[in-house]
Write a protein that holds these residues in place. Structure first.
Motif, mmCIF file in Angstrom:
data_model
loop_
_atom_site.group_PDB
_atom_site.id
_atom_site.type_symbol
_atom_site.label_atom_id
_atom_site.label_comp_id
_atom_site.label_asym_id
_atom_site.label_seq_id
_atom_site.Cartn_x
_atom_site.Cartn_y
_atom_site.Cartn_z
ATOM 1 N N GLY A 38 0.815 -1.127 0.125
ATOM 2 C CA GLY A 38 0.016 -0.023 0.123
ATOM 3 C C GLY A 38 0.959 1.262 -0.084
ATOM 4 O O GLY A 38 0.371 2.354 -0.268
ATOM 5 N N ASP A 39 2.207 1.343 0.234
ATOM 6 C CA ASP A 39 2.973 2.471 0.393
ATOM 7 C C ASP A 39 3.214 2.794 -1.153
ATOM 8 O O ASP A 39 3.510 2.050 -2.114
ATOM 9 C CB ASP A 39 4.289 2.186 0.833
ATOM 10 C CG ASP A 39 4.265 1.744 2.220
ATOM 11 O OD1 ASP A 39 3.340 2.277 2.835
ATOM 12 O OD2 ASP A 39 5.411 1.251 2.725
ATOM 13 N N LYS A 40 3.121 4.071 -1.083
ATOM 14 C CA LYS A 40 3.354 4.705 -2.687
ATOM 15 C C LYS A 40 4.878 5.049 -2.656
ATOM 16 O O LYS A 40 5.435 5.688 -1.819
ATOM 17 C CB LYS A 40 2.491 5.972 -2.939
ATOM 18 C CG LYS A 40 1.035 5.678 -2.858
ATOM 19 C CD LYS A 40 0.223 6.820 -3.171
ATOM 20 C CE LYS A 40 -1.138 6.372 -3.104
ATOM 21 N NZ LYS A 40 -2.081 7.204 -3.902
ATOM 22 N N ILE A 47 9.777 5.837 -11.947
ATOM 23 C CA ILE A 47 8.407 5.267 -12.027
ATOM 24 C C ILE A 47 7.674 5.639 -10.687
ATOM 25 O O ILE A 47 8.083 5.176 -9.707
ATOM 26 C CB ILE A 47 8.622 3.769 -12.361
ATOM 27 C CG1 ILE A 47 9.307 3.971 -13.967
ATOM 28 C CG2 ILE A 47 7.327 3.337 -12.379
ATOM 29 C CD1 ILE A 47 9.495 2.438 -14.202
ATOM 30 N N HIS A 48 6.670 5.884 -10.809
ATOM 31 C CA HIS A 48 5.710 6.124 -9.369
ATOM 32 C C HIS A 48 4.578 5.097 -9.494
ATOM 33 O O HIS A 48 4.167 4.429 -10.513
ATOM 34 C CB HIS A 48 4.805 7.355 -9.562
ATOM 35 C CG HIS A 48 5.564 8.578 -9.594
ATOM 36 N ND1 HIS A 48 5.342 9.534 -8.618
ATOM 37 C CD2 HIS A 48 6.300 9.166 -10.453
ATOM 38 C CE1 HIS A 48 6.120 10.585 -8.678
ATOM 39 N NE2 HIS A 48 6.955 10.278 -9.717
ATOM 40 N N GLY A 49 4.575 4.442 -8.203
ATOM 41 C CA GLY A 49 3.768 3.221 -8.276
ATOM 42 C C GLY A 49 3.101 2.959 -6.708
ATOM 43 O O GLY A 49 3.781 3.404 -5.933
ATOM 44 N N LYS A 50 2.182 1.886 -6.410
ATOM 45 C CA LYS A 50 2.090 1.615 -5.163
ATOM 46 C C LYS A 50 2.362 -0.004 -4.846
ATOM 47 O O LYS A 50 2.164 -0.702 -5.732
ATOM 48 C CB LYS A 50 0.543 1.507 -5.038
ATOM 49 C CG LYS A 50 -0.039 1.483 -3.940
ATOM 50 C CD LYS A 50 -1.510 1.884 -3.333
ATOM 51 C CE LYS A 50 -2.484 0.894 -3.985
ATOM 52 N NZ LYS A 50 -3.965 1.078 -3.711
ATOM 53 N N VAL A 51 3.011 -0.364 -3.926
ATOM 54 C CA VAL A 51 3.493 -1.504 -3.620
ATOM 55 C C VAL A 51 2.441 -2.488 -3.408
ATOM 56 O O VAL A 51 1.342 -2.256 -2.601
ATOM 57 C CB VAL A 51 4.398 -1.511 -2.293
ATOM 58 C CG1 VAL A 51 4.734 -2.873 -1.938
ATOM 59 C CG2 VAL A 51 5.481 -0.648 -2.527
ATOM 60 N N THR A 52 2.303 -3.425 -4.170
ATOM 61 C CA THR A 52 1.206 -4.626 -4.062
ATOM 62 C C THR A 52 1.820 -5.768 -3.485
ATOM 63 O O THR A 52 1.115 -6.574 -2.753
ATOM 64 C CB THR A 52 0.649 -5.054 -5.331
ATOM 65 O OG1 THR A 52 1.646 -5.345 -6.239
ATOM 66 C CG2 THR A 52 -0.003 -3.749 -5.970
ATOM 67 N N ILE A 77 14.867 6.609 -1.936
ATOM 68 C CA ILE A 77 14.327 7.274 -0.522
ATOM 69 C C ILE A 77 14.075 8.715 -0.788
ATOM 70 O O ILE A 77 13.084 9.110 -0.235
ATOM 71 C CB ILE A 77 15.370 6.617 0.766
ATOM 72 C CG1 ILE A 77 14.916 7.091 1.921
ATOM 73 C CG2 ILE A 77 16.662 7.448 0.318
ATOM 74 C CD1 ILE A 77 15.408 6.746 3.198
ATOM 75 N N GLU A 78 15.080 9.241 -1.581
ATOM 76 C CA GLU A 78 14.743 10.692 -1.693
ATOM 77 C C GLU A 78 13.706 11.100 -2.361
ATOM 78 O O GLU A 78 12.669 12.075 -1.859
ATOM 79 C CB GLU A 78 15.894 11.497 -2.397
ATOM 80 C CG GLU A 78 17.248 11.162 -1.637
ATOM 81 C CD GLU A 78 18.120 10.042 -1.650
ATOM 82 O OE1 GLU A 78 17.719 9.479 -2.576
ATOM 83 O OE2 GLU A 78 19.062 9.915 -0.835
ATOM 84 N N LYS A 79 13.268 10.619 -3.507
ATOM 85 C CA LYS A 79 12.183 10.827 -4.338
ATOM 86 C C LYS A 79 11.017 10.470 -3.706
ATOM 87 O O LYS A 79 9.724 11.022 -3.940
ATOM 88 C CB LYS A 79 12.219 10.325 -5.824
ATOM 89 C CG LYS A 79 13.295 10.651 -6.344
ATOM 90 C CD LYS A 79 13.557 10.031 -7.725
ATOM 91 C CE LYS A 79 14.783 10.515 -8.490
ATOM 92 N NZ LYS A 79 14.921 9.693 -9.914
ATOM 93 N N ASN A 84 5.872 11.758 -0.873
ATOM 94 C CA ASN A 84 4.747 11.848 0.490
ATOM 95 C C ASN A 84 4.766 13.190 1.125
ATOM 96 O O ASN A 84 3.688 13.315 1.721
ATOM 97 C CB ASN A 84 5.549 10.677 1.168
ATOM 98 C CG ASN A 84 5.383 9.411 0.721
ATOM 99 O OD1 ASN A 84 4.525 8.998 0.069
ATOM 100 N ND2 ASN A 84 6.244 8.432 1.109
ATOM 101 N N ALA A 85 5.865 13.869 0.969
ATOM 102 C CA ALA A 85 5.765 15.484 1.422
ATOM 103 C C ALA A 85 4.841 16.228 0.775
ATOM 104 O O ALA A 85 3.903 16.876 1.294
ATOM 105 C CB ALA A 85 7.291 15.868 1.383
ATOM 106 N N LYS A 86 4.508 15.834 -0.646
ATOM 107 C CA LYS A 86 3.749 16.664 -1.382
ATOM 108 C C LYS A 86 2.467 16.422 -1.063
ATOM 109 O O LYS A 86 1.427 16.978 -1.024
ATOM 110 C CB LYS A 86 3.886 16.547 -2.921
ATOM 111 C CG LYS A 86 5.308 17.201 -3.412
ATOM 112 C CD LYS A 86 5.344 17.007 -4.773
ATOM 113 C CE LYS A 86 6.316 17.590 -5.291
ATOM 114 N NZ LYS A 86 6.801 17.394 -6.707
#
Length: 88
Positions: A38-40, A47-52, A77-79, A84-86
């Motif tokens: 569930g973590d983004k 590449i942006h995604g959600k852990v499944t 970790i930085e990206k 998540n901060a946005k």
């Protein structure tokens, strides 16, 4: 006197070069171990995604175009922190 100067330079190099690198490596290791479903995330390649799914050395993420199996070392970790901060 020369040995004192060399010793002092060695301490300064350790404090400003090696110690921060060790802290960063420790933080990255803790981040990658703390991933859960569930973590983004964002990969090093952007590449942006959600852990499944999570395996020992790999993760499966869901993107808009489908699912991808990635090595844990490819997660940035930085990206991910910026993403998540946005949203917060």
């Amino acid at each position: 006197m020369l040995y004192l100067q060399l010793g002092l330079m060695g301490v300064i190099i350790y404090l400003f070069m090696f110690r921060p690198a060790q802290r960063k490596a420790k933080a990255e290791k803790e981040f990658k171990e703390s991933l859960k479903v569930g973590d983004k995330i964002v990969t090093v390649g952007g590449i942006h995604g959600k852990v499944t799914e999570i395996a020992e050395a790999t993760v499966v993420i869901e993107t808009m175009s489908g699912k991808l199996k990635l090595d844990r070392s490819s997660i940035s970790i930085e990206k991910t922190a910026v993403l998540n901060a946005k949203k917060a």
